[in-house]
Write a protein that holds these residues in place. Structure first.
Motif, PDB file in Angstrom:
ATOM      1  N   GLU A 284     -37.287 -41.182 -34.833  1.00 44.77           N
ATOM      2  CA  GLU A 284     -37.747 -42.103 -34.669  1.00 44.77           C
ATOM      3  C   GLU A 284     -39.765 -41.902 -34.357  1.00 44.77           C
ATOM      4  O   GLU A 284     -39.869 -40.734 -34.687  1.00 44.77           O
ATOM      5  CB  GLU A 284     -38.513 -43.018 -33.169  1.00 44.77           C
ATOM      6  N   ALA A 285     -40.907 -42.534 -34.792  1.00 43.60           N
ATOM      7  CA  ALA A 285     -41.697 -42.830 -35.090  1.00 43.60           C
ATOM      8  C   ALA A 285     -42.604 -41.713 -33.384  1.00 43.60           C
ATOM      9  O   ALA A 285     -43.313 -40.559 -33.419  1.00 43.60           O
ATOM     10  CB  ALA A 285     -42.593 -43.904 -34.183  1.00 43.60           C
ATOM     11  N   GLY A 286     -42.027 -41.553 -31.868  1.00 44.13           N
ATOM     12  CA  GLY A 286     -41.515 -41.538 -31.197  1.00 44.13           C
ATOM     13  C   GLY A 286     -41.776 -39.344 -31.382  1.00 44.13           C
ATOM     14  O   GLY A 286     -41.581 -39.280 -30.138  1.00 44.13           O
ATOM     15  N   ASP A 287     -41.303 -39.219 -32.435  1.00 37.75           N
ATOM     16  CA  ASP A 287     -41.026 -37.792 -33.084  1.00 37.75           C
ATOM     17  C   ASP A 287     -41.868 -36.574 -33.919  1.00 37.75           C
ATOM     18  O   ASP A 287     -41.755 -35.963 -33.503  1.00 37.75           O
ATOM     19  CB  ASP A 287     -39.140 -37.216 -33.131  1.00 37.75           C
ATOM     20  N   THR A 288     -42.532 -37.502 -33.807  1.00 38.26           N
ATOM     21  CA  THR A 288     -44.115 -37.374 -34.424  1.00 38.26           C
ATOM     22  C   THR A 288     -44.953 -36.437 -33.571  1.00 38.26           C
ATOM     23  O   THR A 288     -44.919 -38.053 -32.877  1.00 38.26           O
ATOM     24  CB  THR A 288     -44.038 -37.496 -35.897  1.00 38.26           C
ATOM     25  N   LEU A 289     -45.975 -35.892 -34.264  1.00 40.32           N
ATOM     26  CA  LEU A 289     -47.527 -36.410 -33.686  1.00 40.32           C
ATOM     27  C   LEU A 289     -48.548 -36.830 -34.291  1.00 40.32           C
ATOM     28  O   LEU A 289     -48.742 -35.944 -35.116  1.00 40.32           O
ATOM     29  CB  LEU A 289     -47.500 -34.694 -33.145  1.00 40.32           C
ATOM     30  N   LYS A 290     -49.050 -37.903 -33.703  1.00 42.57           N
ATOM     31  CA  LYS A 290     -50.019 -37.973 -34.894  1.00 42.57           C
ATOM     32  C   LYS A 290     -51.733 -37.721 -34.677  1.00 42.57           C
ATOM     33  O   LYS A 290     -51.304 -37.576 -33.474  1.00 42.57           O
ATOM     34  CB  LYS A 290     -49.912 -39.739 -34.856  1.00 42.57           C
ATOM     35  N   ASN A 291     -52.691 -37.024 -35.425  1.00 42.01           N
ATOM     36  CA  ASN A 291     -53.815 -36.389 -34.756  1.00 42.01           C
ATOM     37  C   ASN A 291     -54.715 -36.946 -35.687  1.00 42.01           C
ATOM     38  O   ASN A 291     -55.005 -37.529 -36.970  1.00 42.01           O
ATOM     39  CB  ASN A 291     -53.703 -34.733 -35.414  1.00 42.01           C
ATOM     40  N   VAL A 292     -55.223 -38.017 -34.464  1.00 41.62           N
ATOM     41  CA  VAL A 292     -56.511 -38.961 -35.554  1.00 41.62           C
ATOM     42  C   VAL A 292     -57.709 -38.153 -35.056  1.00 41.62           C
ATOM     43  O   VAL A 292     -58.050 -37.492 -34.114  1.00 41.62           O
ATOM     44  CB  VAL A 292     -56.071 -40.022 -34.342  1.00 41.62           C
ATOM     45  N   LEU A 293     -58.337 -38.948 -35.973  1.00 43.29           N
ATOM     46  CA  LEU A 293     -59.376 -37.563 -35.677  1.00 43.29           C
ATOM     47  C   LEU A 293     -60.682 -39.347 -35.479  1.00 43.29           C
ATOM     48  O   LEU A 293     -60.929 -39.818 -36.085  1.00 43.29           O
ATOM     49  CB  LEU A 293     -59.965 -36.872 -37.602  1.00 43.29           C
ATOM     50  N   VAL A 294     -62.061 -38.593 -34.282  1.00 40.67           N
ATOM     51  CA  VAL A 294     -62.481 -39.385 -34.157  1.00 40.67           C
ATOM     52  C   VAL A 294     -64.007 -38.887 -34.100  1.00 40.67           C
ATOM     53  O   VAL A 294     -63.731 -37.977 -34.047  1.00 40.67           O
ATOM     54  CB  VAL A 294     -62.490 -40.031 -33.349  1.00 40.67           C
ATOM     55  N   VAL A 295     -65.350 -39.297 -33.811  1.00 36.24           N
ATOM     56  CA  VAL A 295     -66.562 -39.140 -34.040  1.00 36.24           C
ATOM     57  C   VAL A 295     -66.844 -39.077 -33.189  1.00 36.24           C
ATOM     58  O   VAL A 295     -67.317 -40.151 -32.243  1.00 36.24           O
ATOM     59  CB  VAL A 295     -67.400 -39.338 -35.393  1.00 36.24           C
ATOM     60  N   LEU A 296     -67.657 -38.531 -32.743  1.00 39.09           N
ATOM     61  CA  LEU A 296     -68.375 -38.689 -31.028  1.00 39.09           C
ATOM     62  C   LEU A 296     -70.035 -39.074 -31.267  1.00 39.09           C
ATOM     63  O   LEU A 296     -70.447 -37.482 -31.842  1.00 39.09           O
ATOM     64  CB  LEU A 296     -68.245 -37.729 -29.494  1.00 39.09           C
ATOM     65  N   ARG A 297     -70.466 -39.737 -29.887  1.00 41.95           N
ATOM     66  CA  ARG A 297     -71.968 -39.605 -31.119  1.00 41.95           C
ATOM     67  C   ARG A 297     -72.511 -39.628 -29.574  1.00 41.95           C
ATOM     68  O   ARG A 297     -72.558 -40.458 -29.010  1.00 41.95           O
ATOM     69  CB  ARG A 297     -72.413 -41.092 -31.052  1.00 41.95           C
TER      70      ARG A 297
END
Lengths: 589, 589
Positions: A284-297
């Motif tokens: 399931e989707a919950g078995d995966t680890l999603k790594n999201v990139l953001v930029v802090l200003r």
């Protein structure tokens, strides 16, 4: 007081204003309560000002009732105190700055913590002077990036801000509770649906923090409430209850798998179930680890990349993330920025290249659910490849945790763990919180305690936005035909319509209106003669939204006038002679 | 309401603040009414805010009573309307300008003519909608070159500004009179000494114009009143009655005379009497024509020289000159600038080199007394030489006249010509004037008249400064021991001092204060125990300036309390049981 439609400075509009995004804005303009002068900058016409003043009066009465003392600071403020606390910089583009003719720097006050702190420092010096609560009702300024929704997010707006000053934490707690109770009385009196939710304290620092939200579908704030206990919180403030660490002795070593064309969680899960099926249950989707990139200003303009790891069945909620990081602003990382970090392979980013100690050097924070021993499928940092059996604490160690994953209907209540959370939207109208010693420390507000020792004062901060409040109350109470004010803040008590052309109609209406005014009621009297039809008058009355509408018209032949409840639509015919008495009863309850 | 000194947010100061220039400022700071945040920018502490609110309430009641309707404009205003009327430039350095995050230009409103005009244009379109009077009580901003005297010349201040809108001049005259009467009621109610004087309308344009001045020796405005008729005028507005043109057939031709070392009027007159004595009477300063050079600074920053001719017994009054020329600013011409005009011979400047058609090209305006046929001794534009028998209209022709000569005690009244003028100083607190069509024309405010024809609306403008008013009233009423408020605006009705250490004193005072509060009076109660001596309490009471001071102290042994009138100092002993009733009588008159 009698407000005659023939001379009242108002014009109702048939059409919606072009720039109105939400119903309250549309109706406040159409009904002649406000006019826009610039983005987020409004004029209060007489009807609007009456509502605003009523909101302010209720707030003032309840503030005075808890012994808070009113004063008034300027809006034009010198830079120095705001430099001392760092906010001159922290506010970034969000404040209006200006210089006087001599080149001295000023700002238009967005909030007045510094001024409150300094005035107490100026006047007081002993624990005997405390506790103290002082407040003002005053115009404030913020250069919002996106002023919107009329008064809901303005750039010039009215605030009631109060601060409590105590010598110790117990005192602050008592002051906080006193204000909290006053706020409940204020909101109860205002007469609309609100909810009190746990909140983050944002840029203000401090600990305990609650918001008073007007329930409204167009609200910018999302809050959740538990189906079982009394927990309610702004989603920004929801703190997930992390699972216990799991044993992972039996978990095989992490190993990379070919997973071609799986740049999304959905394609990855499909691939896993097709090519690497598990025996006990499907992936399931919950078995995966999603790594999201953001930029802090940062407020000083510098930018910083940040990686957020969340379970693959959740998204990163940028508002929630932003709430944790204020005054830093957050945005998604775009393609251009992504290219500055060659280690990041889009769609296959894994912890292997993340973290302050990694090759990328990008700080890596994860959702609190990703505790030691949890086991994940995540990117292998190579296109078309994922790592399976990646164990937190064994195979990767993030730089910390952060509340950034979205909160959803049905999530477990972090308070009772029995109910589930239900989400709704609201408009922040009040915010109370225990500010603590941040400003007192920065500006040196100390008093002598009982033992003659200098102690730093602790502060509470309590705000209500009366101008936003007018729109929030409107938004919460309006219906498809117009504004529909709670009695306590309506611009008048009764709206009398002279419906007809006969002299007798106007004479009877005039007499009724005079009697109501003598009884101390505020009346809008639609005395317009000539071409204005009864239909137009009724539509205007419904649009303007006074709680009780009286029609003096056809029924007069039978010696009756009609009293209508604007909200319920219930009608009642009353003998013209008894009308004033009945209306006083209706209005005064 | 009871304001207890033990918890009231106030601290009185023994010493004068360093920056206080006038008594009202000194006392308002010392008595804890206001605090300075920046030059011309003040915080209103609770006592000050109470006075301000009372002033505002009286104004509001009288505005409402003449049917004026309250609204509220923002202080943050977009540039465009002010560009349309030219004021964006005209205001020069006197307004605060700023840009928002997108670079759009804004100003902080110094006055709101543009906004009032535009909102009426937005809402109204027919003569049937008029007359209309609308007003606001709102915070305004001016970047004064020399903020001074506390609230008297501030950079952030409160204004009540109202405007009337009429279809014709007769309507404007009626609206003006209605406002004038309301102003008289307001000023009478405020309860201090004021005077109504003719005024110039300054940068505002328009015709009939009157000011309401608080009498005060420290006032920036000088006004004159006639000893015989009811004429009173700001000196800036005094229009000299010019003499009739004189015959000059018998006057010899103008001729230069050697007058060595006579660069001043005094030395010139002495020289003339010694070397060129007249038979009929001695030479006097009034026989000479003094030509004064000034520099005009236009709002766009450009400078222009200007010559002013006045009889030698008068000086040029730069404020009076400035009053005629607003928004142009005026300053004396300095030596450096003088050198740019080689034709000007200091001390001997004459009309020969002045005037737009002359070699210097410098515009030459003269006092209205210098009419055709008048005969003067004036500079020959050569060092040590003057021209005698210089006749206006024969030997020189100025470019025009201007009211720039100083006005003096004993000058003839220009109204009745029987009395003489006496000068005094005052603080401008209100200004009413017939603005006319200037703004309506610039912004296109027209309505359809009875015949369906578009006509430009004519406006009246009516301002009162409540914040300056607080200081003006203070200045007019204070005495050597402190503030001394008129009853209508005092921060409380009664100031009760518990003078003593006995329980009985505090118990009796508490009971009295409670009863007064139940009767609806506002009471400051000095309930401070411990180290605060009765002497300190009395001094504070006198400084704070509530009209009635009650002492509960020694007299209590005889069952009496003392009631003292703050202004007159009159004392009265009253039985403690009768005190509340007596005080209600004193307060309510």
């Amino acid at each position: 007081m009698i407000l005659r439609m023939s001379s009242l400075f108002v014009r109702t509009l048939r059409d919606d204003p072009n720039d109105a995004e939400v119903p309250s804005h549309r109706l406040l303009v159409r009904a002649g309560y406000i006019r826009r002068n610039a983005p987020g900058v409004y004029t209060w016409l007489p009807l609007g000002l009456r509502v605003l003043r009523k909101v302010e009066s209720i707030i003032r009465e309840e503030m005075d009732a808890i012994g808070a003392q009113e004063l008034s600071f300027p809006a034009l403020l010198p830079k120095e105190p705001y430099e001392a606390t760092g906010r001159w910089t922290e506010y970034g583009d969000n404040i209006f700055r200006l210089q006087d003719r001599k080149g001295a720097d000023y700002l238009l006050g967005p909030t007045h913590e510094e001024m409150f702190t300094l005035v107490v420092k100026d006047l007081y010096s002993s624990y005997k002077d405390l506790p103290l609560a002082i407040y003002q009702i005053q115009t404030k300024y913020r250069d919002e990036a996106r002023p919107r929704a009329g008064l809901l997010r303005g750039r010039e707006f009215v605030m009631k801000d109060s601060y409590s000053f105590d010598v110790d934490d117990a005192g602050l707690e008592a002051s906080y509770q006193r204000h909290r109770e006053a706020y409940i009385r204020i909101f109860d009196r205002l007469g609309f649906e609100y909810v009190i939710v746990k909140a983050t304290s944002g840029a203000m620092g401090g600990s305990a923090s609650e918001e008073f939200l007007a329930k409204a579908a167009v609200g910018e704030d999302t809050y959740v409430a538990c189906t079982h206990c009394d927990y309610a919180a702004n989603v920004e403030a929801v703190a997930v209850r992390p699972p216990a660490p799991a044993a992972y002795d039996d978990v095989p070593a992490a190993h990379a798998e070919e997973t071609p064309d799986t740049p999304t969680i959905e394609t990855l899960v499909d691939h896993l179930n097709e090519h690497l099926p598990r025996e006990d249950r499907p992936w399931e989707a919950g078995d995966t680890l999603k790594n999201v990139l953001v930029v802090l200003r940062h407020p000083d303009g510098t930018k910083e990349p940040l990686a957020i790891g969340v379970p693959g069945d959740r998204d990163v909620d940028l508002r929630r993330l932003g709430g944790q990081l204020e005054p830093i602003e957050v945005e998604a990382m775009d393609e251009t920025e992504m290219k500055n970090h060659p280690a990041l392979v889009k769609g296959y980013i894994g912890p292997g290249v993340l973290g302050e100690q990694s090759t990328s050097g990008i700080r890596f924070l994860v959702d609190p659910r990703i505790v030691e021993g949890t086991r994940w499928v995540t990117g292998a940092d190579v296109a078309g490849s994922h790592v399976v059996d990646m164990v937190a604490g064994r195979d990767f160690t993030p730089d910390g945790t952060i509340e950034a994953a979205d909160v959803r209907d049905g999530d477990e209540c972090p308070n009772c763990q029995e109910g589930t959370l239900t989400a709704a939207r609201g408009i922040e109208m009040g915010h109370i919180f225990q500010l603590g010693r941040k400003y007192a420390e920065a500006l040196g507000l100390q008093v002598l305690d009982e033992n003659g020792k200098l102690v730093t004062v602790t502060m509470g901060s309590y705000g209500i936005g009366p101008s936003r409040g007018v729109a929030a109350i409107a938004e919460n109470t309006l219906d498809e035909i117009g504004l529909c004010w709670p009695r306590a803040v309506a611009p008048a008590d009764v709206h009398v319509v002279a419906a007809g052309k006969d002299e007798a109609v106007f004479a009877a209406a005039e007499e009724l209106v005079g009697e109501l005014s003598r009884q101390g009621l505020d009346v809008i009297y639609d005395d317009r003669a000539g071409k204005v039809s009864p239909g137009v008058k009724f539509k205007d009355a419904e649009l303007i939204g006074v709680p009780t509408i009286v029609t003096v018209g056809r029924g007069l032949a039978d010696g009756e006038v009609e009293i209508k409840d604007r909200r319920t639509g219930e009608r009642e015919d009353v003998a013209v002679d008894a009308a004033a008495a009945r209306l006083v009863e209706v209005v005064r309850g």
